[in-house]
Motif scaffolding. Structure first.
Motif, PDB file in Angstrom:
ATOM      1  N   HIS A  94     -23.632 -35.865  55.169  1.00 35.63           N
ATOM      2  CA  HIS A  94     -24.493 -36.659  54.288  1.00 35.63           C
ATOM      3  C   HIS A  94     -25.250 -37.718  55.102  1.00 35.63           C
ATOM      4  O   HIS A  94     -26.445 -37.928  54.931  1.00 35.63           O
ATOM      5  CB  HIS A  94     -23.625 -37.312  53.209  1.00 35.63           C
TER       6      HIS A  94
ATOM      7  N   HIS B  44     -26.188 -46.372  46.529  1.00 36.08           N
ATOM      8  CA  HIS B  44     -26.714 -45.334  47.436  1.00 36.08           C
ATOM      9  C   HIS B  44     -28.048 -44.761  46.917  1.00 36.08           C
ATOM     10  O   HIS B  44     -28.833 -44.219  47.688  1.00 36.08           O
ATOM     11  CB  HIS B  44     -25.674 -44.221  47.594  1.00 36.08           C
TER      12      HIS B  44
ATOM     13  N   HIS C 122     -33.133 -33.795  51.735  1.00 38.30           N
ATOM     14  CA  HIS C 122     -32.214 -34.617  50.931  1.00 38.30           C
ATOM     15  C   HIS C 122     -32.947 -35.582  50.001  1.00 38.30           C
ATOM     16  O   HIS C 122     -32.385 -36.031  49.012  1.00 38.30           O
ATOM     17  CB  HIS C 122     -31.257 -35.363  51.868  1.00 38.30           C
TER      18      HIS C 122
ATOM     19  N   HIS D   8     -29.454 -38.192  56.033  1.00 27.23           N
ATOM     20  CA  HIS D   8     -30.263 -39.396  55.856  1.00 27.23           C
ATOM     21  C   HIS D   8     -30.968 -39.790  57.145  1.00 27.23           C
ATOM     22  O   HIS D   8     -32.049 -40.361  57.116  1.00 27.23           O
ATOM     23  CB  HIS D   8     -29.376 -40.573  55.406  1.00 27.23           C
TER      24      HIS D   8
END
Ligand SMILES: [Zn+2]
Length: 264
Positions: free
Chosen positions: A102, A199, A115, A106
């Protein structure tokens, strides 16, 4: 393992229905666009992704794990430790890998293109937990296939991990706000809805925090944990500044093409 599909679908729909009922009863925030459009796109993306993944990788993760077990492939299939220990270690290591996956999605520009489909949703609810570009889903499956094969993760651990990860993604994206008497102790272990909404904030320093989908400790260990946003949870600006048109982002076409458009 023969009932794998039923276990997966049963857990998925049970958690999804519970989360959607809670969101309907006591929503934490209001969506800036009609939910019908967002839901069509978010559920549409998971259907497109599932078909695309089946066509590109026509073998399941548990089938690969079983093959590895039978042929002595991967670390845990070469050493002797009790099955419970292997399962616990496998879950920990897979979760650690997903945290870093993840984070890389980013931080590596070409992966961020994919993403940002997930982050362009102008609202966060359980359906956002399904909103991923089909190519991101395929890359994610490939990473898991490599990890499972290198580690020799047992098939039962793969199944537990997949079910838990999906359930927690639905849980922490849900548009609910747990009472603080529950939320405060829970956030000592898990990424709660309030933590995960940070987030999804439009502020880059907040988007680049709380990467975990399950436990909070990877964020704490690797310095990406943020317990508070600059704005209160109710007024937090959700989405991406580069894609300000909430209505357009709610369309399936937009969800599929965002990786190939710099901005709106
Ligand atoms: Zn993210």
């Amino acid at each position: 393992m023969t009932n794998e599909v039923w276990w997966r679908l049963g857990c998925f729909f049970s958690i999804l229905i519970i989360m959607m009922l809670l969101e309907w009863q006591k929503p934490a925030r209001q969506s800036p666009v009609p939910n019908s459009a967002r839901w069509f796109t978010n559920f549409g993306l998971i259907i497109v992704s599932s078909v695309f993944a089946r066509l590109t990788i026509p073998i399941g993760l548990t089938a690969v794990a079983l093959y590895n077990q039978q042929h002595g492939i991967g670390l845990f299939n070469l050493i002797t430790i009790p099955l419970t220990g292997t399962i616990v270690l496998s879950l920990l290591l897979l979760d650690f890998i997903i945290y870093w996956q993840h984070r890389l999605f980013h931080n590596i520009p070409i992966l961020w293109r994919l993403h940002r489909v997930h982050h362009a949703d102008a609202h966060v609810d359980a359906s956002t937990g399904l909103r991923f570009h089909p190519i991101e889903i395929v890359i994610s499956i490939l990473i898991k296939l490599i990890a499972i094969s290198l580690l020799g993760v047992p098939a039962i651990a793969v199944l537990i991990f997949e079910i838990t990860l999906n359930a927690l993604a639905l849980f922490n994206h849900a548009n609910i706000r747990l009472p603080s008497v529950i939320e405060k102790p829970l956030r000592l272990i898990l990424i709660t809805q309030i933590l995960h909404r940070i987030h999804h904030s439009q502020k880059v320093c907040e988007t680049n925090s709380n990467y975990g989908f399950s436990v909070i400790w990877w964020d704490k260990i690797f310095g990406s944990y943020k317990n508070e946003a600059s704005k209160p949870d109710k007024r937090l600006d959700i989405g991406l500044i580069e894609y300000p048109n909430a209505k357009q982002n709610a369309s399936l076409w937009s969800g599929l093409t965002i990786p190939f458009r710099e901005k709106e």
